[in-house]
Design a protein around this motif. Structure first.
Motif, PDB file in Angstrom:
ATOM      1  N   THR A 128      70.069 -45.241 -25.710  1.00  0.00           N
ATOM      2  CA  THR A 128      70.197 -46.661 -25.356  1.00  0.00           C
ATOM      3  C   THR A 128      70.519 -46.842 -23.879  1.00  0.00           C
ATOM      4  OG1 THR A 128      72.498 -46.549 -26.118  1.00  0.00           O
ATOM      5  CG2 THR A 128      70.865 -47.462 -27.652  1.00  0.00           C
TER       6      THR A 128
ATOM      7  N   ILE B   2      69.239 -52.726 -28.415  1.00  0.00           N
ATOM      8  CA  ILE B   2      69.828 -51.689 -29.258  1.00  0.00           C
ATOM      9  C   ILE B   2      68.944 -51.527 -30.492  1.00  0.00           C
ATOM     10  CG2 ILE B   2      71.803 -51.077 -30.705  1.00  0.00           C
ATOM     11  CD1 ILE B   2      72.444 -50.913 -27.752  1.00  0.00           C
TER      12      ILE B   2
ATOM     13  N   SER C  53      67.665 -51.046 -34.217  1.00  0.00           N
ATOM     14  CA  SER C  53      68.261 -51.446 -35.492  1.00  0.00           C
ATOM     15  C   SER C  53      68.532 -50.212 -36.342  1.00  0.00           C
ATOM     16  CB  SER C  53      67.324 -52.396 -36.242  1.00  0.00           C
ATOM     17  OG  SER C  53      66.104 -51.741 -36.535  1.00  0.00           O
TER      18      SER C  53
ATOM     19  N   ILE D 100      75.859 -42.005 -30.827  1.00  0.00           N
ATOM     20  CA  ILE D 100      75.500 -43.268 -30.195  1.00  0.00           C
ATOM     21  C   ILE D 100      76.436 -43.522 -29.015  1.00  0.00           C
ATOM     22  CG2 ILE D 100      74.631 -44.282 -32.340  1.00  0.00           C
ATOM     23  CD1 ILE D 100      77.213 -45.969 -32.471  1.00  0.00           C
TER      24      ILE D 100
ATOM     25  N   THR E 106      78.187 -46.740 -27.574  1.00  0.00           N
ATOM     26  CA  THR E 106      78.390 -48.070 -28.150  1.00  0.00           C
ATOM     27  C   THR E 106      78.175 -49.209 -27.163  1.00  0.00           C
ATOM     28  OG1 THR E 106      80.777 -47.886 -27.746  1.00  0.00           O
ATOM     29  CG2 THR E 106      79.958 -47.256 -29.933  1.00  0.00           C
TER      30      THR E 106
ATOM     31  N   GLN F 279      74.932 -53.593 -26.021  1.00  0.00           N
ATOM     32  CA  GLN F 279      76.077 -53.158 -26.828  1.00  0.00           C
ATOM     33  C   GLN F 279      75.716 -53.202 -28.305  1.00  0.00           C
ATOM     34  OE1 GLN F 279      79.504 -55.755 -26.424  1.00  0.00           O
ATOM     35  NE2 GLN F 279      80.935 -54.123 -26.919  1.00  0.00           N
ATOM     36  N   TRP F 280      76.243 -52.232 -29.037  1.00  0.00           N
ATOM     37  CA  TRP F 280      76.056 -52.227 -30.493  1.00  0.00           C
ATOM     38  C   TRP F 280      76.922 -53.315 -31.111  1.00  0.00           C
ATOM     39  CZ3 TRP F 280      73.105 -48.756 -33.533  1.00  0.00           C
ATOM     40  CH2 TRP F 280      72.475 -47.731 -32.829  1.00  0.00           C
ATOM     41  N   ASN F 281      76.305 -54.191 -31.881  1.00  0.00           N
ATOM     42  CA  ASN F 281      77.049 -55.203 -32.635  1.00  0.00           C
ATOM     43  C   ASN F 281      77.363 -54.719 -34.041  1.00  0.00           C
ATOM     44  OD1 ASN F 281      77.133 -57.249 -30.596  1.00  0.00           O
ATOM     45  ND2 ASN F 281      74.964 -57.627 -30.959  1.00  0.00           N
TER      46      ASN F 281
ATOM     47  N   TYR G 172      77.297 -51.111 -36.240  1.00  0.00           N
ATOM     48  CA  TYR G 172      77.111 -49.663 -36.169  1.00  0.00           C
ATOM     49  C   TYR G 172      76.356 -49.157 -37.396  1.00  0.00           C
ATOM     50  CZ  TYR G 172      80.960 -50.341 -32.886  1.00  0.00           C
ATOM     51  OH  TYR G 172      81.746 -50.782 -31.861  1.00  0.00           O
TER      52      TYR G 172
ATOM     53  N   SER H 222      71.275 -58.149 -28.241  1.00  0.00           N
ATOM     54  CA  SER H 222      71.882 -56.866 -27.866  1.00  0.00           C
ATOM     55  C   SER H 222      72.800 -56.996 -26.655  1.00  0.00           C
ATOM     56  CB  SER H 222      70.786 -55.836 -27.554  1.00  0.00           C
ATOM     57  OG  SER H 222      70.013 -55.554 -28.703  1.00  0.00           O
TER      58      SER H 222
END
Length: 367
Positions: A99, A130, A132, A147, A149, A157-159, A161, A293
């Motif tokens: 990412t 990011i 899915s 990952i 984050t 940013q990961w919303n 996980y 994202s």
């Protein structure tokens, strides 16, 4: 006292209250007649500071008892190697979700240790999103899935996980740890350099599930073995005492603020302010990350051209703003709004952005 409007990506802003308390104790901590930097790391005074930091982190992050907390050196960059050294066994493969630049570096280092593969990637769009959960693919040979984050350079940013059943999820949380409530039990291992939300540079936090600690790694260099540091409470060698002390003060500050939940509300409000300014600028400012994202820690955006960007940064510097330059991979600008950046600073930035757009557009029309 002059204080900058600090939007640096890292080392980043520290809470002013933390700096003031450290200043008060600078020459004499706990009535020892010494600075924390002069204390023996074997002294009872420092041991109390050290253990308090561990206890506070466990309390604030709600870390279960089946996890160990370590304070290490070498930054997240050393963890790029330590993770596969400790978790990637022969016949297994480490899977990485790409990412951004830091996940690429983590993958490259792991490849020097053992077999690796890409589980998913957003590189084709210059990391604007990011992946899915259903895009993540790994085999039965997976030792872990890694990952990052939050991606400081690209502002993503990961919303949510990925939820893995039998495979440990490993996360580099260097730039968004403590910024929002998370369920630690979803992760096998978390690591984070301190210099964004935890404290100053020089100490790295590792949170590892106990069952992942491998006691049979006898050929691993002593300092690169997690078990070494677990057995010695992160005091096998001289630790970064000043950094750990300041980390403990930051954790006290987080608790005083009301915990991670309150910080999450503040961070959401700060991010919304700036993203609204971008979205309502009629295209003058454009966000790099796709809306779903977007990072609440690093807001990345571009202006119409290089001339506008240069003038924006020049005028921002004169107005007292620091650290708004974007990374060369993206260009434009970046506002890093970690926990210690006050809402008022974000409000000032938004006001500056609106005024700059109006003045620059007017000048362009006259020209």
């Amino acid at each position: 006292m002059k204080r900058a409007l600090n939007f640096n990506a890292g080392p980043a802003a520290l809470p002013e209250a933390v700096l003031q308390k450290a200043q008060q104790e600078w020459l004499n901590i706990e009535d020892t007649g010494m600075s924390v930097m002069e204390l023996s790391h074997r002294s009872q005074t420092f041991e109390n500071i050290h253990n308090k930091a561990i206890s506070l982190l466990k309390e604030i992050m709600d870390i279960p008892d089946n996890y160990e907390i370590l304070f290490l050196q070498g930054g997240a960059s050393l963890q790029f190697s330590m993770v596969p050294m400790n978790l990637l066994s022969t016949g297994k493969k480490a899977y990485y979700v790409l990412t951004g630049s830091w996940s690429e570096k983590a993958l490259n280092e792991a490849g020097k240790i053992g077999d690796t593969a890409v589980a998913a990637s957003a590189k084709d769009t210059n990391y604007t999103y990011i992946p899915s959960a259903d895009e993540i693919s790994f085999g039965e040979d997976a030792a872990y899935v890694h990952i990052t984050t939050n991606n400081t350079i690209f502002g993503t940013q990961w919303n949510n996980y990925p939820v893995l059943e039998e495979v440990p999820l490993v996360a580099d949380m260097s730039s968004d740890i403590l910024s929002k409530k998370i369920d630690i039990s979803k992760f096998g291992l978390i690591y984070a350099g301190a210099q964004k939300n935890l404290g100053p540079s020089g100490v790295t936090v590792v949170i590892i599930r106990k069952d992942l600690v491998n006691s049979s790694l006898t050929n691993l260099p002593t300092m690169l073995n997690y078990e070494t540091h677990i057995k010695n409470n992160s005091l096998y060698n001289t630790p970064p005492t000043l950094a750990i002390y300041l980390l403990s003060l930051v954790l006290e500050w987080v608790k005083d603020q009301g915990g991670v939940e309150v910080l999450q509300e503040n961070n959401t409000a700060k991010a919304k302010l700036i993203y609204d300014a971008i979205d309502n600028s009629e295209g003058f400012y454009k966000g790099h990350a796709q809306p779903e994202s977007r990072s609440h820690m690093n807001v990345t955006f571009t202006l119409p051209d290089e001339a506008a960007t240069k003038k924006f940064l020049e005028e921002a510097k004169l107005a007292g703003f620091v650290g708004l330059n974007g990374h060369r991979s993206v260009g434009g600008c970046r506002a890093s709004i970690y926990n210690a950046v006050p809402l008022s600073h974000c409000e000032k930035l938004v006001g500056f952005m609106k005024n700059f757009k109006e003045s620059y557009s007017s000048a362009a029309i006259k020209a």
